[in-house]
Write a protein that holds these residues in place. Structure first.
Motif, short mmCIF file in Angstrom:
data_model
loop_
_atom_site.label_atom_id
_atom_site.label_comp_id
_atom_site.label_asym_id
_atom_site.label_seq_id
_atom_site.Cartn_x
_atom_site.Cartn_y
_atom_site.Cartn_z
N LYS A 1 76.95 32.79 42.13
CA LYS A 1 76.27 34.03 41.73
C LYS A 1 74.98 34.21 42.54
O LYS A 1 74.70 35.30 43.05
CB LYS A 1 75.89 33.96 40.24
CG LYS A 1 77.05 34.07 39.30
CD LYS A 1 77.17 35.49 38.79
CE LYS A 1 78.43 35.62 37.93
NZ LYS A 1 78.94 36.96 37.94
N TYR B 1 81.52 41.88 47.34
CA TYR B 1 82.59 42.88 47.40
C TYR B 1 82.38 43.94 46.31
O TYR B 1 82.55 45.13 46.54
CB TYR B 1 83.95 42.19 47.24
CG TYR B 1 85.11 43.15 47.31
CD1 TYR B 1 85.64 43.54 48.54
CD2 TYR B 1 85.67 43.68 46.15
CE1 TYR B 1 86.69 44.44 48.61
CE2 TYR B 1 86.72 44.58 46.21
CZ TYR B 1 87.23 44.94 47.44
OH TYR B 1 88.27 45.85 47.50
N THR B 2 82.03 43.46 45.13
CA THR B 2 81.84 44.38 44.01
C THR B 2 80.76 45.42 44.33
O THR B 2 80.93 46.61 44.08
CB THR B 2 81.44 43.59 42.74
OG1 THR B 2 82.48 42.66 42.45
CG2 THR B 2 81.26 44.51 41.55
N TRP C 1 81.46 35.87 47.48
CA TRP C 1 82.19 36.98 48.11
C TRP C 1 82.51 38.06 47.09
O TRP C 1 82.37 39.24 47.37
CB TRP C 1 83.50 36.47 48.72
CG TRP C 1 84.40 37.61 49.11
CD1 TRP C 1 84.40 38.29 50.28
CD2 TRP C 1 85.40 38.23 48.30
NE1 TRP C 1 85.34 39.29 50.26
CE2 TRP C 1 85.97 39.29 49.05
CE3 TRP C 1 85.87 38.02 47.00
CZ2 TRP C 1 86.98 40.11 48.55
CZ3 TRP C 1 86.87 38.83 46.51
CH2 TRP C 1 87.42 39.86 47.28
N LYS C 2 82.91 37.63 45.90
CA LYS C 2 83.27 38.60 44.86
C LYS C 2 82.06 39.46 44.50
O LYS C 2 82.17 40.68 44.31
CB LYS C 2 83.81 37.84 43.64
CG LYS C 2 84.34 38.72 42.54
CD LYS C 2 83.30 38.90 41.47
CE LYS C 2 83.46 40.27 40.84
NZ LYS C 2 82.26 40.62 40.07
N THR D 1 83.69 31.82 47.25
CA THR D 1 84.57 32.82 46.65
C THR D 1 83.82 33.67 45.62
O THR D 1 83.94 34.90 45.60
CB THR D 1 85.77 32.13 45.96
OG1 THR D 1 86.46 31.35 46.93
CG2 THR D 1 86.72 33.15 45.36
N ILE D 2 83.03 33.00 44.78
CA ILE D 2 82.25 33.74 43.78
C ILE D 2 81.22 34.63 44.46
O ILE D 2 81.04 35.80 44.08
CB ILE D 2 81.57 32.75 42.79
CG1 ILE D 2 82.64 32.01 41.99
CG2 ILE D 2 80.61 33.48 41.86
CD1 ILE D 2 82.12 30.83 41.19
#
Lengths: 446, 338
Positions: free
Chosen positions: A301, A13-14, A9-10, A6-7
């Motif tokens: 990260k 995405y950013t 992916w974030k 999830t991290i």
């Protein structure tokens, strides 16, 4: 694991929603590669380069059929080719096809006798490259006329040396390409002659006539290699993929891949700098107060940045191929056809690049320090590794850019022997990644 | 009452570069009861943030322990954190993501997924009245809207304890009222325990069931507002602005002679005149302020005014009852915002 993904992916995405960042990550290296390619690769016929200064040293001792090294040298020097029983093979411009540019328009070649002098001239910047033809060139290229020896000996590779300077990497690439193109017909012809001789000796009557023939009858082979006769040109005569590539494509491969790696280095540490922002905005504290471990945040990260780098380099390689395809008017994939090796190289490069990023951010105490340190490290690696168009000799091997570009060039030429490249990149990546992760762990504390 | 948070000898010591220790929190022990709103007040540097950071598992205590719902934050951090929701003072959200994407992300950090996550997201979006803007990026929101999303993210895991750090900072009165009402709803409708910090005394007074005051790394007072004011023996204050009297001492003597006035203060503001040549001269103002301390201000007011009016003209009158500000001032010697 779900939290890590999830991290990650974030992070991905950013980046994918930041147009300015995308322009920097993808647009800038492509633009630079395209400009350099157009300027030095003669693509589109609009932009051409001036003649490249080259030293030609012929050390060939010749053989029974004359001195093929001298023929190669004459071609490179754009001089008339000497024949043993007649005057010369005239290099008549009238007989040359109009669309083929003479070599003299590419090369400003000068004949030298001393190879050391030629190399020194390259080192001093007098010549962009030196082509040194070895003493045994003719004997290695030409098949023996004795049929018994023909059975025992194998066709040997030529050992022509193209000595170049890292400061003129693009010119050296062009000279190397030209030299290979000039030499290749000799190799091809040698194989053809070899086959012919074997056929002749299959009939004893022919063998007697062949053995009693005049020496000068064989010297005429030299004129077969006259570039103005059209069988030697800069267009094709492909032995491998490298020779099949135009200068424009070769620049896209070398310079484009260097830019891809260079710009991905920026992505590595700028991406990881988000940890500073997360800490300032208390997002990091919010994450740490949830049942999410520090290690998961760190891993997320790092994984996210790894994904971004892989995608960035991959997209740049694809876009470079698209540019080459548009230039050629046909689909042109620049990176060879060994997909497994290409994927392994891509992953190794990404690991090495993100290792540098983790190390930089881990070492720096503030975002400002990371920016300064990261810029310095990237510029240093680019300078060493040839991303600015030149290399610094053996020092280049200190840069991951060198190993990455060398690997991409090898794959591009159909050479899958990139084990050393993979090893160097993986080891470098793992060391930097490990040390960097340990240092970076401190940045994930509040 | 059932205890939700219990700290036992919680201590945090930081080391300076020269290896000298800084005792940020000194063996703090206190309890917060389930379903109450507990405000922790303290001036900057008092140890408030460090204490809360230890309770919420952000930093490791040097000594002692904190228990959330019976789980040790040191030994059972995962279980303890599962019970905590955090609403930081900063907008701890990703501005480039939409409100809903932010909630999804933070929900995943609590291992929520699928229908359960969607249901929780819908729940907090409705609770914080964010339906219309849930698909908009955070960086397009007003300050008040961001605060609401910030709170929503802290509620996703249905925490038993929610820590709110100055959640009304920088918001307009309308949104502030909405947030304060939300805090009451969390306690009253969802039986959550709220750990609240603020610099606004009136907020703490309005919200708190109990208040803890921390200074120099120690809890120096803890209880309801009534208990705290009673503890310091705080008195009413009659604050009277007057035209400056010609004979100050006579007026002050008359006031101090009153048997119910425990203390009388007199203050004259001075004005600084700056002339054209850059020189300056200090001159007393025309107005002065008298402060009379007494047990029952309203009852004494008429008598005090009578004494003053005989000597000087009155400009304004105010009766101030003991409040947290007075308690804080009394205990720490500083105003809360110092």
């Amino acid at each position: 694991m779900e939290k890590i993904l999830t991290i990650a992916w974030k992070e991905l995405y950013t980046v994918s929603t930041d147009r300015v960042l995308l322009l920097f990550m993808l647009g800038t290296p492509l633009a630079i590669s395209l400009i350099i390619g157009l300027a030095f690769g003669s693509s589109g016929g609009e932009l051409t380069i001036g003649a490249i200064s080259v030293a030609v040293v012929n050390l060939d001792q010749g053989g029974g059929e004359g001195n093929l090294g001298e023929t190669v040298a004459s071609i490179l020097l754009s001089e008339p080719i000497a024949r043993s029983n007649e005057a010369t093979c005239q290099l008549s411009s009238e007989s040359a096809p109009a669309e083929i540019r003479p070599l003299s328009s590419f090369l400003n070649a000068k004949r030298l006798d001393d190879p050391e002098l030629a190399r020194a001239g390259v080192d001093d910047g007098i010549y962009a490259a030196a082509v040194i033809i070895p003493a045994d060139f003719t004997s290695k290229v030409n098949p023996p006329r004795d049929p018994s020896l023909l059975e025992q000996t194998q066709l040997e590779k030529t050992q022509v040396e193209v000595y170049g300077s890292g400061a003129t990497a693009i010119s050296v690439t062009i000279v190397r390409s030209i030299a290979e193109t000039v030499i290749q017909p000799f190799v091809t012809a040698s194989a053809a002659i070899r086959g012919t001789v074997q056929t002749i000796f299959a009939n004893p009557l022919n063998a007697i006539k062949f053995m009693s023939a005049d020496e000068s009858a064989f010297a005429g082979f030299a004129c077969a290699y006259n570039p103005n006769l059209g069988n030697i040109s800069l267009e094709r005569q492909a032995l491998n993929d490298v020779q099949a590539r135009s200068a424009f494509e070769q620049i896209l491969i070398r310079f484009g891949s260097a830019q891809a790696v260079f710009f991905s280095l920026f992505t590595a540490w700028t991406g990881l700098q988000s940890v500073y922002r997360d800490r300032n905005t208390w997002v990091l504290q919010r994450l740490l107060s949830s049942p999410t471990s520090r290690q998961s945040i760190l891993a997320g990260k790092l994984l996210g940045v790894q994904w971004i780098i892989v995608l960035q380099i991959l997209l740049l390689l694809v876009f470079l191929s698209i540019i080459a395809s548009i230039s050629n008017g046909a689909f042109t994939f620049l990176w060879g056809n060994n997909w497994l090796a290409l994927v392994m190289l891509l992953l190794s490069v990404s690991l090495a690049v993100s290792g540098v990023g983790v190390f930089v951010v881990g070492l720096a105490r503030t975002p400002e320090q990371a920016t300064l340190l990261g810029t310095m490290v990237n510029m240093g690696l680019a300078l060493l590794g040839g991303a600015f168009g030149f290399r610094l000799g053996e020092f280049s091997k200190l840069s991951l850019i060198f190993w990455a570009v060398d690997g991409f060039e090898s794959l591009s030429s159909g050479d899958a022997a990139i084990e050393l490249n993979l090893l160097v990149l993986l080891v470098q990546g793992l060391i930097l990644f490990s040390v960097g992760s340990w240092l970076f762990n401190r940045r994930v504390q509040v | 009452m059932e205890t939700m948070v219990e700290t036992k000898g919680l201590r945090k010591t930081f080391m300076r570069k020269d290896s000298t220790p800084i005792h940020a929190v000194k063996a703090v022990s206190f309890s917060i009861y389930r379903g109450e709103i507990f405000s922790l007040l303290g001036p900057n540097g008092a140890g408030k943030t460090t204490t809360i950071s230890m309770i919420s598992g952000l930093i490791e205590p040097s000594e002692g322990d904190a228990f959330i719902g019976g789980y040790s934050i040191r030994q059972q951090a995962r279980q303890a954190k599962q019970l905590i929701g955090v609403v930081p003072q900063e907008i701890a959200l990703y501005p480039e993501l939409t409100a809903r994407q932010n909630l999804w992300f933070f929900g995943r950090m609590y291992s929520l997924r699928g229908k359960e996550l969607k249901m929780r997201m819908d729940e907090v979006i409705e609770f914080m009245d964010l339906e219309e803007r849930q698909h908009d990026r955070i960086d397009t929101f007003s300050g008040g809207m961001k605060r609401r999303v910030n709170i929503a993210a802290g509620l996703l895991n249905r925490p038993q304890l929610i820590y709110m750090d100055e959640p009304t900072a920088g918001v307009d009165p309308q949104n502030r009222r909405r947030i304060l009402d939300t805090v009451f709803r969390l306690r009253d409708e969802y039986q959550m325990t709220v750990l609240y910090t603020t610099h606004l005394m009136e907020e703490a007074e309005e919200l708190s069931d109990r208040i803890g005051i921390i200074d120099h790394g120690e809890i120096i007072a803890l209880g309801t507002q009534a208990e705290l004011t009673e503890r310091i023996g705080a008195e009413d204050r009659l604050v009277i602005e007057v035209k400056r009297p010609s004979d100050e001492q006579t007026l002050l003597d008359a006031l101090r002679a009153h048997p119910q006035a425990s203390k009388v203060e007199y203050q004259v503001d001075h004005l600084k005149d700056i002339d054209r040549r850059g020189g300056s001269a200090v001159t007393p103002a025309e107005e002065a302020v008298l402060t009379v301390y007494c047990q029952n201000g309203r009852k004494l007011l008429a008598e005090v005014l009578n004494i003053i009016e005989q000597q000087v003209e009155i400009s304004s009158i105010e009766v101030r009852q003991p409040d947290l500000e007075a308690v804080f001032l009394n205990l720490t010697g500083r105003a809360l915002r110092d």
